[in-house]
Design a protein around this motif. Structure first.
Motif, PDB file in Angstrom:
ATOM      1  N   ARG A 106       0.830  -1.200   0.000  1.00 23.10           N
ATOM      2  CA  ARG A 106       0.000   0.000   0.000  1.00 23.10           C
ATOM      3  C   ARG A 106       0.868   1.256   0.000  1.00 23.10           C
ATOM      4  NH1 ARG A 106      -3.970  -0.680   4.915  1.00 23.10           N
ATOM      5  NH2 ARG A 106      -4.699   1.342   4.108  1.00 23.10           N
ATOM      6  N   GLU A 107       0.752   2.034  -1.046  1.00 20.06           N
ATOM      7  CA  GLU A 107       1.546   3.263  -1.147  1.00 20.06           C
ATOM      8  C   GLU A 107       1.227   4.215   0.001  1.00 20.06           C
ATOM      9  OE1 GLU A 107       2.606   7.006  -4.132  1.00 20.06           O
ATOM     10  OE2 GLU A 107       1.113   5.507  -4.760  1.00 20.06           O
TER      11      GLU A 107
ATOM     12  N   GLU B  13       8.461  -0.637  -7.586  1.00 24.32           N
ATOM     13  CA  GLU B  13       9.757  -0.042  -7.263  1.00 24.32           C
ATOM     14  C   GLU B  13       9.749   1.463  -7.480  1.00 24.32           C
ATOM     15  OE1 GLU B  13      13.632   0.153  -5.871  1.00 24.32           O
ATOM     16  OE2 GLU B  13      12.119  -1.437  -5.743  1.00 24.32           O
ATOM     17  N   VAL B  14       9.057   1.936  -8.498  1.00 26.56           N
ATOM     18  CA  VAL B  14       9.038   3.370  -8.770  1.00 26.56           C
ATOM     19  C   VAL B  14       8.398   4.143  -7.624  1.00 26.56           C
ATOM     20  CG1 VAL B  14       6.841   3.297 -10.040  1.00 26.56           C
ATOM     21  CG2 VAL B  14       8.493   5.124 -10.514  1.00 26.56           C
ATOM     22  N   ILE B  15       7.445   3.532  -6.952  1.00 29.28           N
ATOM     23  CA  ILE B  15       6.794   4.178  -5.803  1.00 29.28           C
ATOM     24  C   ILE B  15       7.746   4.205  -4.608  1.00 29.28           C
ATOM     25  CG2 ILE B  15       4.913   3.942  -4.138  1.00 29.28           C
ATOM     26  CD1 ILE B  15       3.183   2.913  -6.447  1.00 29.28           C
TER      27      ILE B  15
ATOM     28  N   ILE C 142      19.691   4.609  -2.993  1.00 26.58           N
ATOM     29  CA  ILE C 142      19.071   5.936  -3.053  1.00 26.58           C
ATOM     30  C   ILE C 142      19.900   6.935  -2.259  1.00 26.58           C
ATOM     31  CG2 ILE C 142      17.018   7.286  -2.451  1.00 26.58           C
ATOM     32  CD1 ILE C 142      15.396   4.663  -2.806  1.00 26.58           C
ATOM     33  N   ALA C 143      20.338   6.527  -1.074  1.00 27.34           N
ATOM     34  CA  ALA C 143      21.167   7.404  -0.248  1.00 27.34           C
ATOM     35  C   ALA C 143      22.468   7.766  -0.961  1.00 27.34           C
ATOM     36  CB  ALA C 143      21.463   6.732   1.089  1.00 27.34           C
ATOM     37  N   GLN C 144      23.028   6.805  -1.674  1.00 28.49           N
ATOM     38  CA  GLN C 144      24.237   7.072  -2.445  1.00 28.49           C
ATOM     39  C   GLN C 144      23.955   8.111  -3.535  1.00 28.49           C
ATOM     40  OE1 GLN C 144      25.813   3.630  -4.444  1.00 28.49           O
ATOM     41  NE2 GLN C 144      27.506   4.738  -5.367  1.00 28.49           N
ATOM     42  N   GLU C 145      22.852   7.940  -4.237  1.00 30.96           N
ATOM     43  CA  GLU C 145      22.492   8.881  -5.302  1.00 30.96           C
ATOM     44  C   GLU C 145      22.274  10.292  -4.747  1.00 30.96           C
ATOM     45  OE1 GLU C 145      18.735   9.720  -8.323  1.00 30.96           O
ATOM     46  OE2 GLU C 145      18.924   7.759  -7.344  1.00 30.96           O
TER      47      GLU C 145
END
Length: 259
Positions: free
Chosen positions: A130-131, A165-167, A207-210
């Protein structure tokens, strides 16, 4: 080696073991300069309900008495700070403030195990597609950090979202960007690592790396020996290196004190 750990529990939370002194002595043996105790905070729940994962309000006196004694006893060997790992639950915060007012709390960690009162909430580590649950988790953490009460977020990747994954990327990138703006490191949680839980999460650390976050190692110690498990600590350091996350040694205002 790490020089500080701010994520340490005690037997009072009912799912950790060991004497308070044993945690201190293991941290000293590991070469740490700072040990922060952050046991799961108590809440004043209605009579008839007892949390299985946190100390009772009536145990606060013993918590501070014990740790303040250890702080004095080991002052030449290590700096001890006393705090809590706590959820941010908006409608319970004033009651918590009153409960904690008599005590010399050095710091708080935000560990959002539930986004509402645990009597009615669902553990955020449970799988969900659930988003709205993912969004609520991130929103609540941001609201909590905005209060200025918390030094960092314990296991920020605790939310176990298994949907698109995009969410996941959309909401967790928002969290990482917010933490970077506030200069708050993301925790690499060694308890989760040692027990092969869904966190620390490679996709979260990517994500943290990015985003360019810093990181901090959190032992999340529930037994004293976790503080001196050099292989596990090295595994955590190597995970930070793998994702190019610079490690924070000491939290601001919670550095080693002169001996």
């Amino acid at each position: 080696m790490i020089l500080a750990n701010y994520h340490t529990h005690t037997a009072r939370c009912r799912h950790a073991t060991g004497e308070d002194k044993a945690y201190v002595e293991q941290a000293i043996a590991a070469g740490m300069q700072v040990l922060g105790f952050s046991d799961h905070c108590p809440w004043n729940f209605p009579k008839g309900y007892q949390s299985p994962t946190r100390m009772l309000p009536e145990e606060l006196d013993g918590y501070f008495h014990s740790l303040l004694d250890l702080k004095r006893e080991y002052a030449k060997d290590i700096t001890i700070y006393i705090g809590f790992e706590a959820e941010y639950v908006p409608d319970m915060m004033e009651e918590q403030r009153e409960l904690f007012a008599p005590y010399p709390i050095d710091y708080m960690l935000l560990g959002e195990h539930c986004t509402i009162n645990e009597m009615y909430g669902i553990y955020t580590g449970n799988e969900t597609r659930r988003e709205e649950k993912l969004k609520e988790y991130v929103d609540t953490i941001i609201q909590g950090i905005d209060t200025g009460k918390y030094q960092y977020v314990a296991h920020p990747d605790l939310i176990h979202y298994i949907g698109e994954e995009v969410i996941y990327q959309k909401h967790m990138k928002r969290l990482c960007q917010y933490l970077k703006q506030r200069n708050i490191p993301v925790e690499i949680n060694l308890l989760g690592l040692s027990q092969h839980r869904h966190y620390p999460s490679a996709r979260f650390l990517s994500i943290a790396q990015e985003v360019g976050n810093n990181a901090i190692i959190g032992c999340d110690a529930h037994i004293p020996e976790q503080l001196s498990d050099q292989k596990l600590i090295q595994d955590g350091i190597e995970l930070a290196e793998k994702f190019h996350l610079p490690l924070v040694e000491f939290l601001p205002g919670l550095e080693p004190q002169k001996r």
